[in-house]
Design an enzyme around this catalytic site. Structure first.
Site, PDB file in Angstrom:
ATOM      1  N   THR A 215      -5.648   1.764  -5.757  1.00 19.12           N
ATOM      2  CA  THR A 215      -5.305   0.345  -5.592  1.00 19.12           C
ATOM      3  C   THR A 215      -6.010  -0.508  -6.641  1.00 19.12           C
ATOM      4  OG1 THR A 215      -5.306   0.714  -3.215  1.00 19.12           O
ATOM      5  CG2 THR A 215      -5.144  -1.551  -3.940  1.00 19.12           C
TER       6      THR A 215
ATOM      7  N   GLU B 265       0.822  -1.209   0.000  1.00 20.16           N
ATOM      8  CA  GLU B 265       0.000   0.000   0.000  1.00 20.16           C
ATOM      9  C   GLU B 265       0.862   1.267   0.000  1.00 20.16           C
ATOM     10  OE1 GLU B 265      -3.360   0.520  -0.331  1.00 20.16           O
ATOM     11  OE2 GLU B 265      -2.767   2.622  -0.312  1.00 20.16           O
TER      12      GLU B 265
ATOM     13  N   HIS C   4      -1.690   3.253   4.707  1.00 19.30           N
ATOM     14  CA  HIS C   4      -2.622   4.040   3.892  1.00 19.30           C
ATOM     15  C   HIS C   4      -2.817   5.401   4.543  1.00 19.30           C
ATOM     16  CE1 HIS C   4      -6.316   5.309   1.896  1.00 19.30           C
ATOM     17  NE2 HIS C   4      -6.126   4.365   1.005  1.00 19.30           N
TER      18      HIS C   4
ATOM     19  N   ASP D 161       1.594  -0.164  -4.895  1.00 20.80           N
ATOM     20  CA  ASP D 161       0.373  -0.020  -5.696  1.00 20.80           C
ATOM     21  C   ASP D 161       0.250   1.354  -6.363  1.00 20.80           C
ATOM     22  OD1 ASP D 161      -0.302   1.327  -3.322  1.00 20.80           O
ATOM     23  OD2 ASP D 161      -2.287   0.415  -3.135  1.00 20.80           O
ATOM     24  N   HIS D 162       0.671   2.407  -5.663  1.00 18.42           N
ATOM     25  CA  HIS D 162       0.583   3.775  -6.214  1.00 18.42           C
ATOM     26  C   HIS D 162       1.323   4.688  -5.262  1.00 18.42           C
ATOM     27  CE1 HIS D 162      -2.443   4.299  -3.113  1.00 18.42           C
ATOM     28  NE2 HIS D 162      -3.034   3.209  -3.564  1.00 18.42           N
TER      29      HIS D 162
HETATM   30  C1  GP9 Z   1      -8.907  -0.457   0.397  1.00 14.14           C
HETATM   31  C2  GP9 Z   1      -7.509  -0.324  -0.037  1.00 14.14           C
HETATM   32  C3  GP9 Z   1      -7.142   1.129  -0.218  1.00 14.14           C
HETATM   33  O1  GP9 Z   1      -9.470  -1.697   0.239  1.00 14.14           O
HETATM   34  O2  GP9 Z   1      -7.261  -1.092  -1.146  1.00 14.14           O
HETATM   35  O3  GP9 Z   1      -7.574   1.675  -1.398  1.00 14.14           O
HETATM   36  P1  GP9 Z   1      -6.908   2.994  -2.022  1.00 14.14           P
HETATM   37  O4  GP9 Z   1      -7.532   4.173  -1.333  1.00 14.14           O
HETATM   38  O5  GP9 Z   1      -5.446   2.927  -1.758  1.00 14.14           O
HETATM   39  O6  GP9 Z   1      -7.224   2.937  -3.473  1.00 14.14           O
HETATM   40 MN    MN Z   2      -3.769   1.731  -2.224  1.00 11.41          MN
END
Ligand code: GP9
Ligand code: MN
Length: 632
Positions: A300, A258, A415, A475-476
């Site tokens: 994500t 994350e 996150h 992921d980003h």
């Molecule tokens: C929530 C997690 C976060 O299930 O994948 O999502 P994001 O805000 O990073 O897209």
């Molecule tokens: Mn994410």
């Protein structure tokens, strides 16, 4: 006295007001008791009180446009339909923990799971959802008191003005609570919480209409055009990479890290490593130091889409929510044909990012979501289960799978806003730039690193390690442009568009037990993971729509395209937003001419990818393959 009462009961406006009150009351009751909305503050509580008002005034108000003879019937029909929509969601929620969407209604297979248990989902107290209708109908047909719903221009205008006013207040408060709620459409639970159940359905209808009109217009010629483009891109398909088949038959474990940007790798904060485990692991793995995320608003979920399909996310919104009913040819589905068990693990609600629906289209066999974990106040924070208990609780589930498996683990603790609720989880001091998010980012990152370490330990202890290949990727981005001041303090340099683009690098670590580690400097992105993984597994692909290339292929084009049209190659960095071309090596601005072909290529490629998704073009794949066979 009695007469006065009868008079009032005969008044159309009084009837309208009481009916509206009934509908409001039961909607509010459902929002409070039937759905799990996790109200966090008094603004959200206030939103909940007002959300049903705008839509119920609007819809019930429509009955005034029917002729006086039909008005009462029209009114009750609308009232019934709204009640039915509400109640259908209540029952649906009891089973699926989710809200109905139009595509779901059309995908009746979802209801198949309900089976005979539908009866068990109806509770005696549900009578409350219907008794108002009985009262209203009796009132309307009673001889002595029969309200006359008269059309008075002023009253009707007031009803619609009030509806508009409530809608405006609701939407502004919702935007305050969750910026870009409508554009990002990331979660139905949030939409219902902040817009209410009826407005949510209006929104869902508009979205469905928009995407299905694109789909209706599309035909198979468009697919042929895209395939011609993809095949013409030298090396996109066909030729095998250097490591083709090197991991044949092994389990695949993907770990989505994350908000993990590459700048944390090998960096120290106050003399301490931020990611000690990843730093060691990468030396023992293929570590791609020029690897970028390609995500857009879908965050994500975009990374998941891109990685499984080797296609881009959409320019607006998240493909996971807008085009979940499409036909895809995703990695889970492909590996399943080769005997794999494709699954996903994640400690958040199943409906978040519409994963529960989209995963079916991508070919996942099972989604282990929040409801299959033991989630408590202590072991969760922010969106859900913390990473360490997440991996711990996932292990027995993983062990229970048929082998080989293709298992994706999506971490979550790191996150935004990067919070930890237990001092023991804070294994490193925060930074001290004064920007809270940036400062805490390093602590949650350090915690995530610890969770990966534990995961690898468990995989080894449980004997799963040596038959598995591991693909770990960011992921980003985690730190947005809004935090440039603090970030420039951390990095010790000014952040221009060039540095901003470099900050979109995310780690990619491919760990194959038994194979020696190597740093790879090829420029690539998430878009390249599907062909890379399939090649490692020795799965050949022909005539597939994919925009990436195997990262192990020696003569691959060093390049990646961002969702906003920016491009990075081994020589240039093109920053689309500011339209600036840089020399990759020196970071100096150079003549725009050098980047012109890159800019054009990005536009073409993103355009083709969008055409495939909006037009649901992969549904024409079978006929395309038939034609190819015939012409051979
Ligand atoms: C929530 C997690 C976060 O299930 O994948 O999502 P994001 O805000 O990073 O897209
Ligand atoms: Mn994410």
């Amino acid at each position: 006295m009695l007469n006065q009462k009868q008079n009032l009961l005969n008044k159309g406006w009084f009837f309208f007001a009481i009916a509206a009150l009934f509908l409001w009351a039961k909607t509010y009751y459902a929002l409070q008791s039937a759905f799990t909305l996790n109200i966090e503050n008094w603004i959200q509580q206030f939103i909940l009180v007002i959300t049903p008002i705008s839509s119920l005034l609007f819809f019930l108000g429509l009955s005034f446009f029917f002729s006086p003879k039909r008005r009462n019937k029209a009114f009750m029909t609308i009232y019934f339909l709204m009640s039915f929509a509400l109640y259908a969601n209540v029952v649906y929620f009891r089973f699926f923990n989710d809200y109905i969407t139009l595509p779901v209604l059309m995908q009746y297979k979802n209801f198949g799971d309900l089976g005979g248990s539908a009866k068990a989902l109806i509770h005696p107290m549900d009578i409350l959802y219907w008794v108002d209708i009985v009262i209203l109908i009796t009132w309307l047909v009673a001889k002595k008191v029969r309200p006359k719903m008269e059309f008075r221009r002023r009253t009707v205008a007031m009803i619609f003005a009030a509806s508009l006013g409530f809608a405006a207040v609701n939407i502004s408060l919702a935007e305050m609570e969750r910026p870009q709620l409508l554009v990002r459409t990331f979660d139905r639970a949030k939409l219902v919480k902040l817009l209410g159940i009826y407005n949510y359905h209006i929104y869902d209808t508009v979205m469905t209409a928009k995407t299905s009109s694109h789909r209706v217009m599309a035909d198979s010629n468009e697919l042929t055009e895209v395939l011609n483009y993809v095949n013409s891109q030298q090396g996109k398909m066909g030729a095998k990479g250097k490591y083709f088949g090197k991991a044949e038959g092994k389990n695949v474990v993907l770990v989505s890290l994350e908000s993990t940007q590459n700048f944390v790798i090998d960096r120290k904060l106050n003399g301490q490593e931020i990611t000690p485990f990843l730093n060691d692991l990468k030396d023992d793995s293929f570590y791609f130091s020029n690897f970028y995320h390609n995500t857009g608003q879908g965050k994500t979920s975009d990374s998941e889409f891109i990685i499984d399909n080797s296609m881009y996310g959409l320019p607006r919104g998240a493909v996971f929510t807008t085009n979940a009913g499409n036909e895809y040819n995703a990695t889970p589905e492909i590996v399943k044909d080769h005997g794999y068990t494709p699954v996903s693990f994640h400690g958040n609600n199943a409906s978040f990012w519409n994963r529960d629906i989209m995963y079916q289209s991508l070919g996942y066999d099972h989604y282990f979501s929040k409801k299959e974990y033991n989630v408590t106040d202590e072991n969760s924070v922010n969106y859900g289960l913390k990473d360490i208990p997440f991996f711990e609780q996932s292990m027995p589930k993983l062990k229970g799978l048929d082998k080989p498996y293709y298992a994706k683990f999506i971490t979550m603790t790191n996150h935004y806003p990067y919070i930890l609720n237990n001092e023991k989880n804070k294994m490193i001091e925060p930074a001290n730039t004064g920007d809270g998010s940036v400062d805490r980012y390093f602590q949650t990152m350090r915690y995530q690193d610890e969770s990966i370490k534990k995961f690898f330990q468990m995989m080894k202890e449980q004997g799963e390690y040596k038959d598995t290949i591991f693909v770990l990727y960011g992921d980003h981005y985690g730190i947005s442009e809004n935090h440039n001041r603090a970030m420039s303090e951390i990095l010790g340099k000014e952040i221009r568009p060039f540095e901003h683009i470099q900050l979109q690098k995310v780690p990619l670590i491919i760990h194959v037990p038994g194979m020696e580690g190597k740093e790879m400097d090829t420029v690539g992105g998430q878009i390249d993971l599907k062909p890379t993984i399939l090649n490692l597994l020795g799965i050949e692909q022909e005539n597939d729509v994919q925009f990436g290339t195997d990262l192990f292929k020696e003569n691959r084009e060093d390049m990646t395209i961002f969702r906003d049209g920016s491009v990075v190659t081994d020589k240039y960095v093109y920053a689309a937003e500011k339209d600036i071309c840089y020399d990759k090596e020196t970071g100096e601005e150079i003549d725009a001419k050098s980047c012109a072909p890159l800019k054009e290529k990005a536009e073409t490629e993103l355009g083709f990818s969008d055409e495939v998704v909006y037009g649901d073009l992969l549904r024409f794949m079978d006929s395309e393959q038939e034609e190819n066979k015939q012409s051979e």
